[in-house]
Design a protein around this motif. Structure first.
Motif, PDB file in Angstrom:
ATOM      1  N   GLY A  12       0.836  -1.203   0.000  1.00  0.00           N
ATOM      2  CA  GLY A  12       0.000   0.000   0.000  1.00  0.00           C
ATOM      3  C   GLY A  12       0.864   1.244   0.000  1.00  0.00           C
ATOM      4  O   GLY A  12       1.758   1.405  -0.842  1.00  0.00           O
ATOM      5  N   SER A  13       0.633   2.134   0.944  1.00  0.00           N
ATOM      6  CA  SER A  13       1.433   3.360   1.052  1.00  0.00           C
ATOM      7  C   SER A  13       2.717   3.149   1.847  1.00  0.00           C
ATOM      8  O   SER A  13       3.405   4.110   2.165  1.00  0.00           O
ATOM      9  CB  SER A  13       0.598   4.479   1.676  1.00  0.00           C
ATOM     10  OG  SER A  13       0.166   4.105   2.980  1.00  0.00           O
ATOM     11  N   GLY A  29       8.949  -3.010  -0.679  1.00  0.00           N
ATOM     12  CA  GLY A  29       7.493  -3.050  -0.627  1.00  0.00           C
ATOM     13  C   GLY A  29       6.940  -3.367  -1.998  1.00  0.00           C
ATOM     14  O   GLY A  29       7.383  -2.787  -3.000  1.00  0.00           O
ATOM     15  N   LEU A  30       5.987  -4.278  -2.069  1.00  0.00           N
ATOM     16  CA  LEU A  30       5.393  -4.682  -3.349  1.00  0.00           C
ATOM     17  C   LEU A  30       3.895  -4.453  -3.324  1.00  0.00           C
ATOM     18  O   LEU A  30       3.234  -4.756  -2.331  1.00  0.00           O
ATOM     19  CB  LEU A  30       5.700  -6.160  -3.617  1.00  0.00           C
ATOM     20  CG  LEU A  30       5.065  -6.763  -4.879  1.00  0.00           C
ATOM     21  CD1 LEU A  30       6.069  -7.656  -5.610  1.00  0.00           C
ATOM     22  CD2 LEU A  30       3.798  -7.561  -4.540  1.00  0.00           C
ATOM     23  N   PRO A  34      -0.089   1.428  -8.707  1.00  0.00           N
ATOM     24  CA  PRO A  34       0.988   2.393  -8.958  1.00  0.00           C
ATOM     25  C   PRO A  34       0.861   3.666  -8.115  1.00  0.00           C
ATOM     26  O   PRO A  34       1.860   4.203  -7.642  1.00  0.00           O
ATOM     27  CB  PRO A  34       0.853   2.708 -10.454  1.00  0.00           C
ATOM     28  CG  PRO A  34       0.134   1.537 -11.035  1.00  0.00           C
ATOM     29  CD  PRO A  34      -0.784   1.057  -9.958  1.00  0.00           C
ATOM     30  N   GLY A  35      -0.365   4.133  -7.914  1.00  0.00           N
ATOM     31  CA  GLY A  35      -0.558   5.348  -7.125  1.00  0.00           C
ATOM     32  C   GLY A  35      -0.091   5.173  -5.688  1.00  0.00           C
ATOM     33  O   GLY A  35       0.540   6.075  -5.116  1.00  0.00           O
ATOM     34  N   LEU A  36      -0.388   4.025  -5.106  1.00  0.00           N
ATOM     35  CA  LEU A  36       0.052   3.763  -3.738  1.00  0.00           C
ATOM     36  C   LEU A  36       1.568   3.615  -3.667  1.00  0.00           C
ATOM     37  O   LEU A  36       2.202   4.056  -2.703  1.00  0.00           O
ATOM     38  CB  LEU A  36      -0.630   2.507  -3.204  1.00  0.00           C
ATOM     39  CG  LEU A  36      -2.137   2.629  -2.940  1.00  0.00           C
ATOM     40  CD1 LEU A  36      -2.709   1.286  -2.521  1.00  0.00           C
ATOM     41  CD2 LEU A  36      -2.421   3.684  -1.867  1.00  0.00           C
ATOM     42  N   LEU A  37       2.156   3.006  -4.683  1.00  0.00           N
ATOM     43  CA  LEU A  37       3.616   2.863  -4.700  1.00  0.00           C
ATOM     44  C   LEU A  37       4.306   4.220  -4.791  1.00  0.00           C
ATOM     45  O   LEU A  37       5.340   4.445  -4.155  1.00  0.00           O
ATOM     46  CB  LEU A  37       4.043   1.968  -5.867  1.00  0.00           C
ATOM     47  CG  LEU A  37       3.675   0.486  -5.724  1.00  0.00           C
ATOM     48  CD1 LEU A  37       3.956  -0.252  -7.024  1.00  0.00           C
ATOM     49  CD2 LEU A  37       4.443  -0.157  -4.578  1.00  0.00           C
ATOM     50  N   VAL A  56       8.193  -1.703  -5.521  1.00  0.00           N
ATOM     51  CA  VAL A  56       8.080  -2.286  -6.857  1.00  0.00           C
ATOM     52  C   VAL A  56       6.648  -2.755  -7.106  1.00  0.00           C
ATOM     53  O   VAL A  56       5.921  -3.131  -6.180  1.00  0.00           O
ATOM     54  CB  VAL A  56       9.046  -3.473  -7.028  1.00  0.00           C
ATOM     55  CG1 VAL A  56      10.495  -3.027  -6.849  1.00  0.00           C
ATOM     56  CG2 VAL A  56       8.717  -4.606  -6.060  1.00  0.00           C
ATOM     57  N   ALA A  57       6.257  -2.721  -8.373  1.00  0.00           N
ATOM     58  CA  ALA A  57       4.958  -3.252  -8.777  1.00  0.00           C
ATOM     59  C   ALA A  57       5.073  -4.755  -8.959  1.00  0.00           C
ATOM     60  O   ALA A  57       6.064  -5.259  -9.504  1.00  0.00           O
ATOM     61  CB  ALA A  57       4.505  -2.587 -10.076  1.00  0.00           C
TER      62      ALA A  57
END
Length: 236
Positions: A12-13, A29-30, A34-37, A56-57
């Protein structure tokens, strides 16, 4: 935690990944959003943790990391929303080194967090497909997912206090969150049923409120799953 390699799945964030980095770990963090990343990356830079974190996504059912890459693999209310829970459990274990720890926190079905989705989805024109997220909050479902894997598992129910400025503020947060609820909202709006679902959500939130000063405060149960990879059971 100092020097450990930590993976946070469904970051998440980034709160869990940032907490690990703050404790001296190198954290990844995965997430699929994309917005949260981007938000997680901004938070890391703003707090001076950019050098200890990477975001990373990726997909929890096919983690883009080599086997045995991490000392600790965590998911705090994240992997529970991924499809194919048994495959997710296998992936969490695969990327954790022998002797390492997998820790997953998930909302229980009986708490207010676990009742949010059913409150909304019962008003959908058709039942939602896919796994039920709160099954991660039930040991009877979780244990079979980990049973074929080289881990020793313990579980316990814990609790966390969650607060919002008001019931209305909490409803606004949840109806706009990325994830299943936002998709359910779109379907309900198309069917002309969102107003009723939103009112039911507000009633659910108020029912569990323990505050008397206009705020919204919940004491929410969650299941903590601790899986030691190839070793003795961790303390629960």
């Amino acid at each position: 935690m100092t020097g450990s390699r930590v993976l946070d799945v469904g970051t998440g964030s980034g709160p869990a990944a940032l907490a690990a980095a703050r404790a001296g770990a190198t954290a990844v963090g995965l997430d699929r959003e994309p917005g949260l990343l981007r938000l997680a990356g901004d938070r890391a830079r703003d707090t001076g943790l950019g050098g200890r974190t990477r975001f990373v996504a990726g997909d929890a059912t096919a983690l883009p990391f080599a086997t045995d890459s991490f000392d600790v693999v965590v998911s705090t209310f994240g992997v529970m929303f991924a499809p194919d829970p048994a495959r997710c459990a296998a992936e969490l274990v695969r990327v954790c080194r022998p002797g390492g720890l997998v820790a997953v926190a998930s909302w229980t079905p009986d708490g207010v967090m676990g009742r949010i989705a059913p409150t909304v989805t019962r008003r959908l024109p058709a039942p939602p497909s896919g796994p039920v997220p709160t099954r991660w909050g039930d040991p009877e479902h979780v244990r079979p997912w980990f049973a074929p894997l080289p881990v020793t598992v313990r579980t316990r129910v814990c609790g966390v206090r969650v607060a919002y400025p008001s019931v209305a503020a909490a409803v606004r947060v949840f109806e706009n969150k990325p994830g299943p609820l936002r998709a359910h909202r779109a379907a309900l709006e198309a069917a002309g049923r969102w107003t009723a679902a939103r009112a039911a959500l507000s009633s659910l939130f108020a029912e569990h409120n323990t505050a008397t000063d206009g705020r919204l405060v919940w004491d929410v149960p969650y299941l903590l799953v601790l899986a030691r990879v190839g070793g003795t059971a961790p303390r629960a």
